[in-house]
Write an enzyme that holds these catalytic residues in place. Structure first.
Site, PDB file in Angstrom:
ATOM      1  CG  ASP A   1       3.242  13.270  -6.006  1.00  0.00           C
ATOM      2  OD1 ASP A   1       4.429  13.570  -5.667  1.00  0.00           O
ATOM      3  OD2 ASP A   1       2.422  12.809  -5.097  1.00  0.00           O
TER       4      ASP A   1
ATOM      5  CD  GLU B   1       5.127   5.865  -1.334  1.00  0.00           C
ATOM      6  OE1 GLU B   1       4.612   7.459  -1.373  1.00  0.00           O
ATOM      7  OE2 GLU B   1       5.183   5.631  -0.841  1.00  0.00           O
TER       8      GLU B   1
ATOM      9  CG  ASN C   1       8.488   2.550  -1.031  1.00  0.00           C
ATOM     10  OD1 ASN C   1       8.654   2.500  -2.298  1.00  0.00           O
ATOM     11  ND2 ASN C   1       7.793   2.817  -0.431  1.00  0.00           N
TER      12      ASN C   1
ATOM     13  CG  HIS D   1       6.582  11.150  -3.006  1.00  0.00           C
ATOM     14  ND1 HIS D   1       5.471  11.276  -3.603  1.00  0.00           N
ATOM     15  CD2 HIS D   1       6.352  10.536  -2.526  1.00  0.00           C
ATOM     16  CE1 HIS D   1       4.361  10.474  -2.891  1.00  0.00           C
ATOM     17  NE2 HIS D   1       5.558   9.930  -2.420  1.00  0.00           N
TER      18      HIS D   1
ATOM     19  CD  GLU E   1       8.705   7.313   3.955  1.00  0.00           C
ATOM     20  OE1 GLU E   1       8.630   7.784   5.254  1.00  0.00           O
ATOM     21  OE2 GLU E   1       8.224   8.179   2.908  1.00  0.00           O
TER      22      GLU E   1
HETATM   23  C1  XIL Z   1       0.648   9.868   3.266  1.00  0.00           C
HETATM   24  C2  XIL Z   1      -0.588   9.483   2.609  1.00  0.00           C
HETATM   25  O1  XIL Z   1      -0.926  10.306   1.326  1.00  0.00           O
HETATM   26  C3  XIL Z   1      -1.806  10.791   3.491  1.00  0.00           C
HETATM   27  O2  XIL Z   1      -2.441  10.673   3.330  1.00  0.00           O
HETATM   28  C4  XIL Z   1      -1.085  10.603   5.283  1.00  0.00           C
HETATM   29  O3  XIL Z   1      -1.380  11.737   5.782  1.00  0.00           O
HETATM   30  C5  XIL Z   1       0.465  10.629   5.373  1.00  0.00           C
HETATM   31  O4  XIL Z   1       1.137   9.270   4.232  1.00  0.00           O
HETATM   32  N1  XIL Z   1       5.823   8.400   1.654  1.00  0.00           N
HETATM   33  C6  XIL Z   1       4.941   7.169   2.059  1.00  0.00           C
HETATM   34  C7  XIL Z   1       3.696   6.721   1.570  1.00  0.00           C
HETATM   35  O5  XIL Z   1       5.199   5.547   1.817  1.00  0.00           O
HETATM   36  O6  XIL Z   1       2.926   6.209   2.762  1.00  0.00           O
HETATM   37  C8  XIL Z   1       2.821   8.526   2.342  1.00  0.00           C
HETATM   38  O7  XIL Z   1       1.735   9.060   2.252  1.00  0.00           O
HETATM   39  C9  XIL Z   1       3.525   9.266   1.233  1.00  0.00           C
HETATM   40  C10 XIL Z   1       5.217   9.625   1.571  1.00  0.00           C
END
Ligand code: XIL
Length: 344
Positions: A264, A262, A196, A232, A155
């Site tokens: 979801d 990631e 990422n 996400h 990020e």
């Molecule tokens: C999130 C975790 O799921 C949480 O438990 C934590 O509090 C914050 O981070 N992008 C990412 C992940 O790259 O590392 C993040 O994970 C979600 C968004």
């Protein structure tokens, strides 16, 4: 009197049925993925791994890969300067080995999850460079041969396509990113190195900037193997599959892989059967896209069960984003993912 109870009984029955999960197929998701040499994973918290048998069983039966949800972030691995804490990350890697699963590494540098000791001091450029170098070298050395791909940088670009302010960028400038990839490659030449990010899946301002960045890296010999799409997303939003495909293909033309890192699909509460079906459709669309593009090489969901998910804590009014419900029963989303793999 008994007529009065009928609607109540019917309601309870419907609720029970609705939460019974979809039928579990004879073979697991992992079994059909293994057969097709497909990498299907989930993010894991070592705490739940130790505490919950259903969690362990679901992971080992249904997935062939894992990534640490938080246990490999900077603040967890180096809570004090020069003192590394590998316990939880090691346990996670051991679990993967016992169950013949691969491990993705997440993440070496991010603006978030930075330990207090790092934030509280005004480091010079040289000092901070040294801290980052030591961190990357120490972590990659420890997991050499055990982690097949690392999110080296997470990020770093804003939605507007600018460099994001962070402890790294503010002190080190753009070089931080290139140096990080070089140090990673030097330490473990066999692990794949990824950039990422989120909301950069379709072609848009952010993904254009990321594309330009990785293109620049390729042209200048900075080692990079792929781009991670966090994905996400919200069930209610249409997925612009063709635009995501275009982005995947332009990265393929640079010789880069794409991991869905990631995934979801969060649902706006209250959760209904319609919304679960819509969520299933999104998972299906994503998996079909993934399977149809040869440079897409790993598909991981950000969690296992709705019992433990970052969604309610970060997106107010949303929940239930994963493949398994709170009782670890498969949801329509699981069925959709399963069928799209089986049919391909
Ligand atoms: C999130 C975790 O799921 C949480 O438990 C934590 O509090 C914050 O981070 N992008 C990412 C992940 O790259 O590392 C993040 O994970 C979600 C968004």
């Amino acid at each position: 009197m008994k007529y009065l109870f009928m609607p109540v009984i019917t309601f309870v029955l419907i609720c029970t049925l609705a939460y019974d999960g979809v039928p579990r197929p004879a073979r697991s998701l992992r079994a059909i993925a293994d057969e097709r040499r497909l990498l299907i994973g989930a993010c894991v918290s070592t705490r739940h791994l130790q505490a919950n048998e259903d969690y362990r069983a679901t992971l080992a039966n249904e997935f062939n890969s894992i990534v640490a949800e938080n246990d490999m972030k900077f603040h967890r691995l180096q809570p004090r300067k020069g003192e590394f804490a590998f316990g939880n990350a090691d346990r996670l890697v051991a679990f993967a080995k016992e169950n013949d699963m691969s491990v993705r590494g997440h993440t070496l540098m991010w603006h978030d999850s930075v330990p207090a000791w790092l934030k509280e001091t005004a480091w010079s450029k040289e000092e901070l460079r040294e801290i980052l170098k030591t961190h990357i070298e120490t972590v990659l050395e420890r997991y050499k041969g055990k982690i097949f791909a690392w999110d080296v940088v997470n990020e770093a670009i804003t939605d507007e396509g600018e460099w994001r302010e962070s402890i790294w960028y503010d002190t080190l400038g753009e070089d931080f990113l290139f140096d990080a990839f070089r140090w990673a490659r030097e330490t473990d030449p066999n692990t794949k190195l990824f950039y990422n990010d989120y909301s950069a899946e379709p072609v848009n301002t952010k993904s254009d900037r990321i594309y330009a960045l990785v293109q620049d890296m390729k042209e200048n010999g900075v080692p990079i193997d792929g781009v991670g799409f966090q994905l996400h997303i919200r069930a209610e939003d249409e997925l612009d599959v063709e635009s995501i495909r275009e982005n995947i293909r332009r990265l393929a033309n640079l010789g880069l892989e794409v991991h869905f890192t990631e995934v979801d699909v969060r649902i706006r509460k209250p959760v209904t059967e319609e919304k679960l079906a819509l969520q299933a459709q999104r998972y299906r669309e994503l998996m079909e896209l993934f399977l149809s593009e040869p440079n897409c090489t790993a598909f991981l969901t950000w969690g296992v069960s709705d019992r433990y998910s970052w969604i309610p804590g970060h997106f107010e009014g949303y929940d239930d984003a994963l493949l398994f419900d709170r009782a670890f029963l498969p949801k329509p989303a699981y069925e959709a993912l399963y069928q799209s793999i089986e049919q391909n």
